[in-house]
Enzyme design. Structure first.
Site, PDB file in Angstrom:
ATOM      1  N   THR A  30       0.847  -1.199   0.000  1.00  0.00           N
ATOM      2  CA  THR A  30       0.000   0.000   0.000  1.00  0.00           C
ATOM      3  C   THR A  30       0.880   1.245   0.000  1.00  0.00           C
ATOM      4  O   THR A  30       1.951   1.243   0.623  1.00  0.00           O
ATOM      5  CB  THR A  30      -0.874   0.001   1.273  1.00  0.00           C
ATOM      6  OG1 THR A  30      -1.694  -1.173   1.243  1.00  0.00           O
ATOM      7  CG2 THR A  30      -1.775   1.223   1.354  1.00  0.00           C
ATOM      8  N   GLY A  31       0.400   2.305  -0.645  1.00  0.00           N
ATOM      9  CA  GLY A  31       1.108   3.586  -0.576  1.00  0.00           C
ATOM     10  C   GLY A  31       1.409   4.139  -1.953  1.00  0.00           C
ATOM     11  O   GLY A  31       1.101   3.510  -2.974  1.00  0.00           O
ATOM     12  N   THR A  33       4.341   4.621  -3.462  1.00  0.00           N
ATOM     13  CA  THR A  33       5.351   3.875  -4.216  1.00  0.00           C
ATOM     14  C   THR A  33       4.715   2.621  -4.811  1.00  0.00           C
ATOM     15  O   THR A  33       4.963   2.264  -5.970  1.00  0.00           O
ATOM     16  CB  THR A  33       6.548   3.507  -3.308  1.00  0.00           C
ATOM     17  OG1 THR A  33       6.880   4.639  -2.500  1.00  0.00           O
ATOM     18  CG2 THR A  33       7.759   3.101  -4.121  1.00  0.00           C
ATOM     19  N   GLY A  84       6.261  -0.793  -0.097  1.00  0.00           N
ATOM     20  CA  GLY A  84       7.117   0.329   0.254  1.00  0.00           C
ATOM     21  C   GLY A  84       7.404   0.332   1.745  1.00  0.00           C
ATOM     22  O   GLY A  84       7.144  -0.637   2.465  1.00  0.00           O
ATOM     23  N   GLY A  97       3.472   1.562   7.914  1.00  0.00           N
ATOM     24  CA  GLY A  97       2.185   1.887   8.519  1.00  0.00           C
ATOM     25  C   GLY A  97       1.776   3.335   8.346  1.00  0.00           C
ATOM     26  O   GLY A  97       0.729   3.740   8.842  1.00  0.00           O
ATOM     27  N   GLY A  98       2.607   4.107   7.602  1.00  0.00           N
ATOM     28  CA  GLY A  98       2.212   5.485   7.320  1.00  0.00           C
ATOM     29  C   GLY A  98       0.865   5.551   6.616  1.00  0.00           C
ATOM     30  O   GLY A  98       0.115   6.521   6.757  1.00  0.00           O
ATOM     31  N   GLY A  99       0.539   4.488   5.887  1.00  0.00           N
ATOM     32  CA  GLY A  99      -0.752   4.414   5.197  1.00  0.00           C
ATOM     33  C   GLY A  99      -1.782   3.605   5.973  1.00  0.00           C
ATOM     34  O   GLY A  99      -2.848   3.275   5.441  1.00  0.00           O
ATOM     35  N   GLU A 105      -0.167  -5.724   5.958  1.00  0.00           N
ATOM     36  CA  GLU A 105       1.171  -5.771   5.362  1.00  0.00           C
ATOM     37  C   GLU A 105       2.052  -6.787   6.088  1.00  0.00           C
ATOM     38  O   GLU A 105       2.790  -7.546   5.475  1.00  0.00           O
ATOM     39  CB  GLU A 105       1.797  -4.373   5.396  1.00  0.00           C
ATOM     40  CG  GLU A 105       1.085  -3.414   4.449  1.00  0.00           C
ATOM     41  CD  GLU A 105       1.524  -1.968   4.567  1.00  0.00           C
ATOM     42  OE1 GLU A 105       1.244  -1.215   3.633  1.00  0.00           O
ATOM     43  OE2 GLU A 105       2.125  -1.588   5.588  1.00  0.00           O
ATOM     44  N   LYS A 123      14.217   7.561   2.422  1.00  0.00           N
ATOM     45  CA  LYS A 123      13.719   6.651   3.473  1.00  0.00           C
ATOM     46  C   LYS A 123      14.837   5.888   4.182  1.00  0.00           C
ATOM     47  O   LYS A 123      14.593   5.231   5.192  1.00  0.00           O
ATOM     48  CB  LYS A 123      12.750   5.621   2.853  1.00  0.00           C
ATOM     49  CG  LYS A 123      11.641   6.193   1.970  1.00  0.00           C
ATOM     50  CD  LYS A 123      10.490   6.668   2.782  1.00  0.00           C
ATOM     51  CE  LYS A 123       9.288   7.137   1.989  1.00  0.00           C
ATOM     52  NZ  LYS A 123       8.512   6.102   1.349  1.00  0.00           N
TER      53      LYS A 123
HETATM   54  C1  5RP Z   1       1.439   1.824   4.275  1.00  0.00           C
HETATM   55  C2  5RP Z   1       2.920   1.712   4.268  1.00  0.00           C
HETATM   56  C3  5RP Z   1       3.650   2.298   3.116  1.00  0.00           C
HETATM   57  O1  5RP Z   1       4.474   1.331   2.559  1.00  0.00           O
HETATM   58  C4  5RP Z   1       4.483   3.444   3.613  1.00  0.00           C
HETATM   59  O2  5RP Z   1       3.651   4.370   4.287  1.00  0.00           O
HETATM   60  C5  5RP Z   1       5.209   4.147   2.451  1.00  0.00           C
HETATM   61  O3  5RP Z   1       4.302   4.875   1.688  1.00  0.00           O
HETATM   62  P1  5RP Z   1       4.739   5.720   0.436  1.00  0.00           P
HETATM   63  O4  5RP Z   1       5.168   4.744  -0.621  1.00  0.00           O
HETATM   64  O5  5RP Z   1       3.488   6.484   0.051  1.00  0.00           O
HETATM   65  O6  5RP Z   1       5.846   6.641   0.837  1.00  0.00           O
HETATM   66  O7  5RP Z   1       3.535   1.161   5.149  1.00  0.00           O
HETATM   67  O8  5RP Z   1       0.892   1.350   5.471  1.00  0.00           O
END
Ligand code: 5RP
Length: 219
Positions: A30-31, A33, A84, A97-99, A105, A123
């Site tokens: 998810t996200g 990337t 990602g 977990g930012g998303g 996951e 990152k």
């Molecule tokens: C979602 C995640 C994503 O992998 C993480 O937040 C990176 O996101 P992005 O690709 O938008 O930077 O862990 O729960």
């Protein structure tokens, strides 16, 4: 030459395509990337056996492409998982977990033989923890878990208005010193009320593809 973070994400996603094989069962994270990766899956639509998705958001995008979605309970071990991360070390340990999709996951990572993580070079860190550590909690335990996280030295902040795909809430823990990610993962995992902590240390990525301005490094 300076290139944007979005362009680096595209490049990291493109580098993951080399791990795809015909008739493969693929885990998809998810996200933003991963969204770039999903876009690039278009030519693979009829070549993959199907995908297991880590979020409703990714499932919608995959369905729009016409890629068959499977329930993890219907399949065995996955050959490959692509996702990602919010932070990554050279030991391929991650904060995710930012998303807010960390629980699914982590489940898909556990069910996969190979986990390829795709990130841009912003990152990559020496020590995890600058990015606030996401912790998914059972709603009634939010304050209880927050107090326990404070006693570990963190400052948990409730991610207001966010409900995970599992119906839970998220605390983002600031200011944690994560010198020993495996031990911190185990400690937070066993707090009553915690569903998942967004540290991926016991099961790190197997390959970390880092997109910089000039090149992609595989770590
Ligand atoms: C979602 C995640 C994503 O992998 C993480 O937040 C990176 O996101 P992005 O690709 O938008 O930077 O862990 O729960």
């Amino acid at each position: 030459m300076a290139i944007s973070a979005a362009e680096k994400k595209q490049r990291a996603a493109a580098a993951a395509m080399q791990y795809l094989r015909d008739d493969m069962l693929l885990g998809v994270g998810t996200g933003s990337t991963v969204n770039a990766f999903i876009e690039q899956l278009r030519p693979w639509r009829d070549r993959l056996r199907g995908v297991i998705s880590s979020s409703d958001a990714s499932s919608r995008k995959l369905s729009e492409l016409g890629i068959p979605l499977f329930d993890l309970n219907e399949v065995g071990e996955l050959e490959l998982y692509v996702d990602g991360a919010d932070e990554a070390t050279r030991q391929r340990m991650l904060i995710k977990g930012g998303g807010a999709a960390l629980t699914r996951e982590k489940i898909i990572a556990a069910a996969s033989r190979r986990f390829v993580c795709i990130v841009d070079d912003s990152k990559l860190v020496d020590t995890l923890g600058r990015f606030p550590l996401p912790v998914e909690v059972i709603p009634m335990a939010r304050a209880l878990v927050a107090r326990q996280l404070e006693s570990l030295g963190g400052q948990p902040v409730w991610r207001h208005g966010v409900v995970t795909d599992n119906g839970n809430q998220v605390l983002d823990v600031h200011g944690l010193r994560i010198d020993d990610p495996r031990s911190m993962e185990a400690t937070i995992n066993q707090l009553v009320g915690v569903v998942t902590v967004g540290l991926f240390a016991a099961r790190p990525a197997d390959v970390l593809l880092v997109a910089g301005a000039e090149e992609i490094s595989a770590i």
